[in-house]
Motif scaffolding. Structure first.
Motif, PDB file in Angstrom:
ATOM      1  N   LEU A 130       0.812  -1.219   0.000  1.00 55.90           N
ATOM      2  CA  LEU A 130       0.000   0.000   0.000  1.00 55.90           C
ATOM      3  C   LEU A 130       0.845   1.268   0.000  1.00 55.90           C
ATOM      4  O   LEU A 130       0.365   2.339  -0.394  1.00 55.90           O
ATOM      5  N   SER A 131       2.099   1.165   0.420  1.00 59.76           N
ATOM      6  CA  SER A 131       2.977   2.340   0.381  1.00 59.76           C
ATOM      7  C   SER A 131       3.259   2.779  -1.052  1.00 59.76           C
ATOM      8  O   SER A 131       3.705   3.903  -1.284  1.00 59.76           O
ATOM      9  N   ARG A 132       2.997   1.889  -2.021  1.00 60.30           N
ATOM     10  CA  ARG A 132       3.221   2.214  -3.438  1.00 60.30           C
ATOM     11  C   ARG A 132       1.903   2.475  -4.162  1.00 60.30           C
ATOM     12  O   ARG A 132       1.851   2.439  -5.389  1.00 60.30           O
ATOM     13  N   PHE A 133       0.841   2.766  -3.414  1.00 59.24           N
ATOM     14  CA  PHE A 133      -0.468   3.064  -3.981  1.00 59.24           C
ATOM     15  C   PHE A 133      -0.719   4.558  -3.891  1.00 59.24           C
ATOM     16  O   PHE A 133      -0.641   5.148  -2.806  1.00 59.24           O
ATOM     17  N   ASP A 134      -1.001   5.197  -5.031  1.00 63.48           N
ATOM     18  CA  ASP A 134      -1.169   6.648  -5.034  1.00 63.48           C
ATOM     19  C   ASP A 134      -2.634   7.079  -5.030  1.00 63.48           C
ATOM     20  O   ASP A 134      -2.946   8.256  -5.234  1.00 63.48           O
ATOM     21  N   GLY A 135      -3.531   6.122  -4.790  1.00 68.52           N
ATOM     22  CA  GLY A 135      -4.956   6.437  -4.790  1.00 68.52           C
ATOM     23  C   GLY A 135      -5.629   6.093  -6.102  1.00 68.52           C
ATOM     24  O   GLY A 135      -6.857   6.016  -6.172  1.00 68.52           O
ATOM     25  N   ARG A 136      -4.808   5.878  -7.154  1.00 64.95           N
ATOM     26  CA  ARG A 136      -5.347   5.504  -8.468  1.00 64.95           C
ATOM     27  C   ARG A 136      -4.782   4.179  -8.940  1.00 64.95           C
ATOM     28  O   ARG A 136      -5.496   3.374  -9.521  1.00 64.95           O
ATOM     29  N   GLN A 137      -3.493   3.969  -8.710  1.00 70.29           N
ATOM     30  CA  GLN A 137      -2.839   2.772  -9.211  1.00 70.29           C
ATOM     31  C   GLN A 137      -1.576   2.500  -8.406  1.00 70.29           C
ATOM     32  O   GLN A 137      -1.147   3.329  -7.604  1.00 70.29           O
ATOM     33  N   PHE A 138      -1.015   1.306  -8.607  1.00 72.03           N
ATOM     34  CA  PHE A 138       0.202   0.890  -7.909  1.00 72.03           C
ATOM     35  C   PHE A 138       1.415   1.029  -8.819  1.00 72.03           C
ATOM     36  O   PHE A 138       1.349   0.744 -10.015  1.00 72.03           O
ATOM     37  N   GLY A 139       2.521   1.446  -8.225  1.00 73.89           N
ATOM     38  CA  GLY A 139       3.784   1.419  -8.953  1.00 73.89           C
ATOM     39  C   GLY A 139       3.840   2.362 -10.129  1.00 73.89           C
ATOM     40  O   GLY A 139       3.448   3.526 -10.050  1.00 73.89           O
ATOM     41  N   ASP A 140       4.282   1.843 -11.257  1.00 76.42           N
ATOM     42  CA  ASP A 140       4.509   2.628 -12.462  1.00 76.42           C
ATOM     43  C   ASP A 140       3.199   2.829 -13.219  1.00 76.42           C
ATOM     44  O   ASP A 140       2.515   1.863 -13.560  1.00 76.42           O
ATOM     45  N   PRO A 141       2.815   4.065 -13.545  1.00 72.82           N
ATOM     46  CA  PRO A 141       1.529   4.310 -14.210  1.00 72.82           C
ATOM     47  C   PRO A 141       1.427   3.741 -15.615  1.00 72.82           C
ATOM     48  O   PRO A 141       0.319   3.598 -16.139  1.00 72.82           O
ATOM     49  N   VAL A 142       2.554   3.404 -16.254  1.00 71.85           N
ATOM     50  CA  VAL A 142       2.479   2.851 -17.605  1.00 71.85           C
ATOM     51  C   VAL A 142       2.374   1.331 -17.598  1.00 71.85           C
ATOM     52  O   VAL A 142       2.193   0.719 -18.647  1.00 71.85           O
ATOM     53  N   LEU A 143       2.472   0.722 -16.432  1.00 72.34           N
ATOM     54  CA  LEU A 143       2.396  -0.734 -16.332  1.00 72.34           C
ATOM     55  C   LEU A 143       1.029  -1.171 -15.812  1.00 72.34           C
ATOM     56  O   LEU A 143       0.394  -0.468 -15.034  1.00 72.34           O
ATOM     57  N   LEU A 144       0.606  -2.357 -16.230  1.00 63.96           N
ATOM     58  CA  LEU A 144      -0.614  -2.963 -15.729  1.00 63.96           C
ATOM     59  C   LEU A 144      -0.329  -4.152 -14.821  1.00 63.96           C
ATOM     60  O   LEU A 144      -1.114  -4.462 -13.927  1.00 63.96           O
ATOM     61  N   ASN A 145       0.801  -4.819 -15.057  1.00 65.93           N
ATOM     62  CA  ASN A 145       1.051  -6.033 -14.275  1.00 65.93           C
ATOM     63  C   ASN A 145       1.336  -5.737 -12.806  1.00 65.93           C
ATOM     64  O   ASN A 145       1.044  -6.568 -11.942  1.00 65.93           O
ATOM     65  N   ASP A 146       1.893  -4.571 -12.495  1.00 67.09           N
ATOM     66  CA  ASP A 146       2.105  -4.275 -11.074  1.00 67.09           C
ATOM     67  C   ASP A 146       0.767  -4.037 -10.370  1.00 67.09           C
ATOM     68  O   ASP A 146       0.584  -4.416  -9.214  1.00 67.09           O
ATOM     69  N   ASP A 147      -0.210  -3.459 -11.080  1.00 71.12           N
ATOM     70  CA  ASP A 147      -1.536  -3.268 -10.485  1.00 71.12           C
ATOM     71  C   ASP A 147      -2.218  -4.613 -10.245  1.00 71.12           C
ATOM     72  O   ASP A 147      -2.776  -4.858  -9.164  1.00 71.12           O
ATOM     73  N   ALA A 148      -2.182  -5.490 -11.257  1.00 67.36           N
ATOM     74  CA  ALA A 148      -2.837  -6.792 -11.127  1.00 67.36           C
ATOM     75  C   ALA A 148      -2.202  -7.621 -10.026  1.00 67.36           C
ATOM     76  O   ALA A 148      -2.897  -8.225  -9.195  1.00 67.36           O
ATOM     77  N   PHE A 149      -0.887  -7.638  -9.982  1.00 64.28           N
ATOM     78  CA  PHE A 149      -0.206  -8.470  -9.001  1.00 64.28           C
ATOM     79  C   PHE A 149      -0.312  -7.871  -7.605  1.00 64.28           C
ATOM     80  O   PHE A 149      -0.358  -8.592  -6.606  1.00 64.28           O
ATOM     81  N   ALA A 150      -0.385  -6.547  -7.505  1.00 66.43           N
ATOM     82  CA  ALA A 150      -0.570  -5.918  -6.196  1.00 66.43           C
ATOM     83  C   ALA A 150      -1.908  -6.342  -5.592  1.00 66.43           C
ATOM     84  O   ALA A 150      -2.003  -6.630  -4.396  1.00 66.43           O
ATOM     85  N   LEU A 151      -2.963  -6.389  -6.415  1.00 66.00           N
ATOM     86  CA  LEU A 151      -4.259  -6.855  -5.922  1.00 66.00           C
ATOM     87  C   LEU A 151      -4.154  -8.297  -5.435  1.00 66.00           C
ATOM     88  O   LEU A 151      -4.723  -8.663  -4.400  1.00 66.00           O
ATOM     89  N   LEU A 152      -3.421  -9.099  -6.170  1.00 68.07           N
ATOM     90  CA  LEU A 152      -3.251 -10.507  -5.803  1.00 68.07           C
ATOM     91  C   LEU A 152      -2.561 -10.640  -4.450  1.00 68.07           C
ATOM     92  O   LEU A 152      -3.020 -11.370  -3.563  1.00 68.07           O
ATOM     93  N   VAL A 153      -1.459  -9.920  -4.274  1.00 66.58           N
ATOM     94  CA  VAL A 153      -0.702 -10.014  -3.020  1.00 66.58           C
ATOM     95  C   VAL A 153      -1.528  -9.496  -1.850  1.00 66.58           C
ATOM     96  O   VAL A 153      -1.527 -10.087  -0.767  1.00 66.58           O
TER      97      VAL A 153
END
Length: 305
Positions: A130-153
Motif C-alpha cells: 500500500l505504500s506504493r499506492f497513489d490512490g489511483r494505481q500501484f507502482g509505475d503508471p504505464v504498467l498494468l502487471n504491477d496493479d494486477a499483481f498488487a491486488l493478488l498479493v
C-alpha cells in the motif's frame, strides 16, 4: 525475455500462478480422460527439489516459485521440503526495491505469514504494498502487471477490500486491449500470460464478473495453435508457460478446458521430470515450476486428464 519488456516484467508475467489457481477457490476443470497426473506431478516436484543448493535451499529468486507449488498442491509450507521448509526460505525484499521487483517475494511472505496465522507479518506485507499506492494505481503508471499483481498479493495478505481499490480495478478493466487480452503495459497488444495475471488480480478483488469474457475468449483463439498449445502473442509459437496460463484463463471464465492444451503441456515433460519451454527442448526452470504448480493443484483437486 521478449524484446521490449523491461527487466522483471516478463518474469512476473509468467510465474505468479498460485494466485490464479486459488483466486475464488479456482481449480482447473476436469476433463474426461485417463488419470495419471500424480506420477507427472511427483516427477515434476522431484525435478524442482533437485534445483536446490547443497544447503537445501533454493536460490532466492526461486523461493516464491516453490511457495506457489506448495500452496497449489496443499503441501505444508512449514514442513516441506523436510531439509529447509520453504516458509523459512522467504527473503524480504530490499526497501529500495521497486514495487514490481518486490511483489514475488511479498507474495511468498504473505503465504508464509498466513500459514503461521501471523497477523503482524501480514500487516507488514499490506503496508509495503500500500505504500506504493497513489490512490489511483500501484507502482509505475504505464504498467498494468504491477496493479494486477498488487491486488493478488493484498488478497493473499488478507486485506480488507474497500472502494479505495475501485480505481485500480476500473483501470485494469478499461485497459483491456483491443484484441481482447491484456498487455503488461498500457496500450500494448494482448498476451496470454498477462491476461491470466490480470484475471487473477481481478478475481482476488471480487471483480471477475465484470470482465468481458467473450472478448477474452476471442483473444485466446488467436493464441491457440494447431498443436493444442498456446503462444504468448497472437500468431506466435506455442510454449509451456502460455499454455498453462491459457488453461487457467478458461477456467477462470467458467469454461471446461479442452484436452488439447493439456496434451500439449504434458508432452513437454522430459524424462528428468522437468518441462521444456517448447517441444523437444531441455527442461526450463520457470516452465517446470509453473507446470508443477498447475499439476500439483490438479492432483490436489483430483482432476483427471
Amino acid at each position: 525475455m521478449r524484446a521490449g519488456h523491461p527487466t522483471g516484467v516478463r518474469v512476473l508475467a509468467v510465474v505468479a500462478l498460485a494466485g490464479l489457481l486459488l483466486a475464488g477457490c479456482a481449480q482447473p476443470p476436469p476433463v474426461e480422460r485417463a488419470p495419471g497426473l500424480q506420477p507427472r506431478f511427483d516427477a515434476a516436484l522431484a525435478y524442482v527439489e533437485g534445483l536446490r543448493d547443497a544447503d537445501g535451499r533454493w536460490p532466492t529468486a526461486q523461493v516464491p516459485l516453490a511457495m506457489d507449488i506448495a500452496v497449489a498442491a496443499h503441501l505444508n509450507v512449514t514442513s516441506w521440503p523436510a531439509s529447509v521448509p520453504v516458509a523459512q526460505q522467504v527473503v524480504w525484499p530490499a526497501q529500495e526495491a521497486s514495487l514490481l521487483s518486490s511483489l514475488r517475494a511479498l507474495d511468498a511472505e504473505a503465504y508464509a505469514a498466513a500459514a503461521a496465522n501471523d497477523e503482524m507479518r501480514l500487516e507488514r506485507v499490506r503496508d509495503r504494498v500500500l505504500s506504493r499506492f497513489d490512490g489511483r494505481q500501484f507502482g509505475d503508471p504505464v504498467l498494468l502487471n504491477d496493479d494486477a499483481f498488487a491486488l493478488l498479493v493484498l488478497g493473499h495478505a488478507r486485506v480488507t477490500w474497500s472502494t479505495d481499490f475501485e480505481p485500480v480495478v476500473a483501470g485494469l478493466l478499461e485497459n483491456q486491449s483491443e484484441d481482447g487480452g491484456w498487455s503488461w503495459s498500457v496500450g500494448g497488444a494482448g498476451e496470454t500470460d498477462m491476461t491470466g495475471m490480470v484475471l487473477s488480480g481481478l478475481a482476488e478483488a471480487g471483480a471477475i464478473h465484470r470482465v468481458d469474457a467473450q472478448a477474452v475468449l476471442g483473444f485466446l483463439a488467436t493464441t491457440s495453435t494447431a498443436s493444442g498449445g498456446h503462444a504468448l502473442l497472437a500468431g506466435g509459437e506455442p510454449n509451456c508457460n502460455s499454455t498453462v496460463w491459457a488453461i487457467l484463463v478458461q477456467e477462470r471464465l467458467g469454461l471446461v478446458a479442452s484436452v488439447a492444451p493439456w496434451e500439449f503441456l504434458l508432452g513437454l515433460q522430459n524424462p528428468d521430470g522437468g518441462f521444456g519451454y517448447t517441444p523437444g527442448g531441455p527442461s526450463n526452470t520457470l516452465c517446470s515450476f509453473e507446470a508443477a504448480t498447475l499439476l500439483g493443484m490438479a492432483v490436489a483437486h483430483e482432476v483427471q486428464i
